[in-house]
Design a protein around this motif. Structure first.
Motif, mmCIF file in Angstrom:
data_model
loop_
_atom_site.group_PDB
_atom_site.id
_atom_site.type_symbol
_atom_site.label_atom_id
_atom_site.label_comp_id
_atom_site.label_asym_id
_atom_site.label_seq_id
_atom_site.Cartn_x
_atom_site.Cartn_y
_atom_site.Cartn_z
ATOM 1 N N TYR A 204 0.899 -1.266 -0.098
ATOM 2 C CA TYR A 204 -0.059 0.104 -0.030
ATOM 3 C C TYR A 204 0.967 1.346 -0.026
ATOM 4 O O TYR A 204 0.680 2.367 -0.786
ATOM 5 N N LEU A 205 1.875 1.123 0.981
ATOM 6 C CA LEU A 205 2.741 2.499 0.931
ATOM 7 C C LEU A 205 3.465 2.674 -0.507
ATOM 8 O O LEU A 205 4.000 3.872 -0.406
ATOM 9 N N ASN A 206 3.804 1.876 -1.180
ATOM 10 C CA ASN A 206 4.423 1.866 -2.458
ATOM 11 C C ASN A 206 3.427 2.760 -3.629
ATOM 12 O O ASN A 206 4.154 3.625 -4.294
ATOM 13 N N GLU A 207 2.297 2.385 -3.331
ATOM 14 C CA GLU A 207 1.214 3.176 -4.548
ATOM 15 C C GLU A 207 0.004 3.485 -3.722
ATOM 16 O O GLU A 207 -1.034 2.876 -3.805
ATOM 17 N N PRO A 208 0.087 4.644 -2.660
ATOM 18 C CA PRO A 208 -1.135 4.647 -1.796
ATOM 19 C C PRO A 208 -2.417 5.376 -2.692
ATOM 20 O O PRO A 208 -3.468 5.019 -2.618
ATOM 21 N N GLU A 209 -1.944 6.130 -3.603
ATOM 22 C CA GLU A 209 -2.889 6.912 -4.471
ATOM 23 C C GLU A 209 -3.652 5.996 -5.334
ATOM 24 O O GLU A 209 -4.767 6.100 -5.427
ATOM 25 N N ILE A 210 -3.061 4.923 -5.935
ATOM 26 C CA ILE A 210 -3.533 3.794 -6.731
ATOM 27 C C ILE A 210 -4.677 2.950 -6.120
ATOM 28 O O ILE A 210 -5.761 2.814 -6.548
ATOM 29 N N MET A 211 -4.122 2.525 -4.865
ATOM 30 C CA MET A 211 -4.922 1.837 -3.847
ATOM 31 C C MET A 211 -6.440 2.553 -3.385
ATOM 32 O O MET A 211 -7.162 2.078 -3.319
ATOM 33 N N ASP A 212 -6.035 3.898 -3.154
ATOM 34 C CA ASP A 212 -7.123 4.627 -2.570
ATOM 35 C C ASP A 212 -8.371 5.037 -3.728
ATOM 36 O O ASP A 212 -9.410 4.839 -3.617
ATOM 37 N N LYS A 213 -7.832 5.069 -5.057
ATOM 38 C CA LYS A 213 -8.701 5.348 -6.081
ATOM 39 C C LYS A 213 -9.323 3.873 -6.356
ATOM 40 O O LYS A 213 -10.599 4.087 -6.562
ATOM 41 N N LYS A 214 -8.693 2.810 -6.204
ATOM 42 C CA LYS A 214 -9.413 1.435 -6.434
ATOM 43 C C LYS A 214 -10.290 1.311 -5.313
ATOM 44 O O LYS A 214 -11.526 0.798 -5.854
ATOM 45 N N ALA A 215 -10.157 1.827 -4.056
ATOM 46 C CA ALA A 215 -11.169 1.612 -3.182
ATOM 47 C C ALA A 215 -12.352 2.307 -3.514
ATOM 48 O O ALA A 215 -13.368 2.194 -3.232
ATOM 49 N N VAL A 216 -11.988 3.718 -3.652
ATOM 50 C CA VAL A 216 -13.046 4.602 -4.090
ATOM 51 C C VAL A 216 -14.168 4.103 -5.239
ATOM 52 O O VAL A 216 -15.322 4.129 -4.901
ATOM 53 N N ASP A 217 -13.497 3.732 -6.143
ATOM 54 C CA ASP A 217 -13.927 3.199 -7.545
ATOM 55 C C ASP A 217 -14.908 1.873 -6.928
ATOM 56 O O ASP A 217 -16.103 1.660 -7.612
ATOM 57 N N THR A 218 -14.229 1.166 -6.286
ATOM 58 C CA THR A 218 -15.058 -0.219 -5.854
ATOM 59 C C THR A 218 -16.217 0.160 -4.938
ATOM 60 O O THR A 218 -17.440 -0.627 -5.178
ATOM 61 N N LEU A 219 -15.995 1.270 -4.097
ATOM 62 C CA LEU A 219 -17.340 1.688 -3.200
ATOM 63 C C LEU A 219 -18.507 2.220 -4.100
ATOM 64 O O LEU A 219 -19.678 1.905 -3.708
ATOM 65 N N LEU A 220 -17.984 2.924 -5.135
ATOM 66 C CA LEU A 220 -19.081 3.451 -5.844
ATOM 67 C C LEU A 220 -19.989 2.543 -6.808
ATOM 68 O O LEU A 220 -21.015 2.581 -6.880
#
Length: 346
Positions: A204-220
């Motif tokens: 996660y710490l290597n690519e936090p922006e990508i993981m956060d975006k994936k989490a937001v897209d999955t939630l939506l």
């Protein structure tokens, strides 16, 4: 337009953080013993600062509870079922709490000079103030009677509920690194489960922006929360074990915990299929399914325990015989103890 998109993205990400699961991994730190003693000293300072705040809030709360008007309002609030009247009474109770400085804002502001007095970081002082106020809320709104002081020797945890302050986390040489003040330290990985958890945090710490975006897209899109393994905050817990201080790090992580495996690579906790029934008692647990019925003891008494219990019984019997032989004047003929004041010889 970009600002609006960023605002909406931040709002959904905040909602995801609120809805997602969390778990904690515990690992011992690798800091030298000299730094361990410094952590213990800091923990004791936090204890003293917390006790000072407890004394202040306890005094204010006692003064509030001594007023007849506040006790009468509490009685009316508990006996009234009309919601409109309860709201009016609640507002009056809140006003009295403000006038006697029994509020979270007062608790937080009172901790600022206390924290400076003991030389405690502001984020640690704020966390301790939250703990004190949580106890005060039980007294105000629950069944609590009063808040208590921490005894000498009790070592409160050192916690900062912000990963960027207090105990920040970083990655160095593909390992997790934490800092407390100017001292950097890591953790000792003891088993495969901790290794899997640490690797997930590193990814996660290597690519936090990508993981956060994936989490937001999955939630939506799918309306569920994925496991991002974002490190939320760290807590240092000093303990005295066999006469020596040791410091453990509790890392709160976003998402569900990784599965555990045995030394052969098989899952330790397997899930079956079908309905079961379980009845958990104080000493045993009974279970039933379509194919099996069983009863298990929650705490087995092994041979070593039975041996020590037998030795204890023999010692007690020997002590009783000795007491009766040296104090025959204190016993009746049937072996019962005489009434009244007696003098015992040992």
């Amino acid at each position: 337009k970009k600002g609006m998109i960023d605002y909406e993205y931040g709002r959904i990400l905040k909602k995801f953080h609120k809805l997602s699961d969390r778990h904690i991994i515990v690992a011992e730190t690798d800091m030298p013993y000299s730094d361990v003693l410094k952590v213990v000293a800091l923990s004791d300072k936090i204890r003293k600062a917390g006790n000072e705040l407890v004394g202040l809030m306890r005094r204010n709360h006692d003064q509030l509870m001594r007023t007849k008007r506040y006790r009468k309002l509490l009685s009316l609030y508990g006996s009234t079922e009309n919601m409109a009247k309860r709201k009016i009474l609640a507002n009056q109770l809140n006003e009295m709490q403000k006038s006697y400085n029994v509020t979270w804002d007062c608790c937080r502001k009172s901790m600022i000079p206390i924290g400076k007095k003991y030389g405690i970081d502001a984020i640690f002082a704020l966390t301790k103030a939250e703990d004190v106020w949580r106890g005060m809320e039980k007294c105000l709104y629950g069944s609590g009677k009063t808040i208590h002081f921490s005894k000498f020797g009790e070592l409160p945890c050192i916690r900062a509920k912000q990963i960027s302050r207090g105990i920040p986390i970083s990655v160095k040489d593909n390992r997790l690194q934490f800092k407390l003040g100017k001292k950097a330290f890591g953790i000792q990985i003891a088993d495969r489960f901790q290794m899997d958890e640490v690797n997930a945090v590193l990814s996660y710490l290597n690519e936090p922006e990508i993981m956060d975006k994936k989490a937001v897209d999955t939630l939506l899109e799918d309306a569920y929360c994925i496991d991002t393994y974002r490190p939320c905050y760290a807590t240092l817990v000093p303990k005295m074990i066999r006469g020596k201080y040791r410091v453990y790090l509790h890392l709160t992580i976003e998402g569900k915990a990784k599965p555990k495996y045995d030394k052969y690579g098989n899952p330790r906790h397997k899930y079956g299929k079908g309905m079961i029934g379980a009845d958990i008692g104080t000493q045993t647990v009974a279970y039933t399914s379509d194919t099996e019925v069983g009863l298990k003891n929650l705490s087995e008494r092994g041979d070593s325990i039975q041996t020590s219990e037998r030795k204890e019984r023999l010692i007690y019997r020997a002590m009783d015989r000795s007491r009766r032989a040296t104090n025959p004047q204190n016993y009746n003929e049937d072996g019962t103890v005489k009434k009244g004041r007696k003098i015992w010889k040992y």
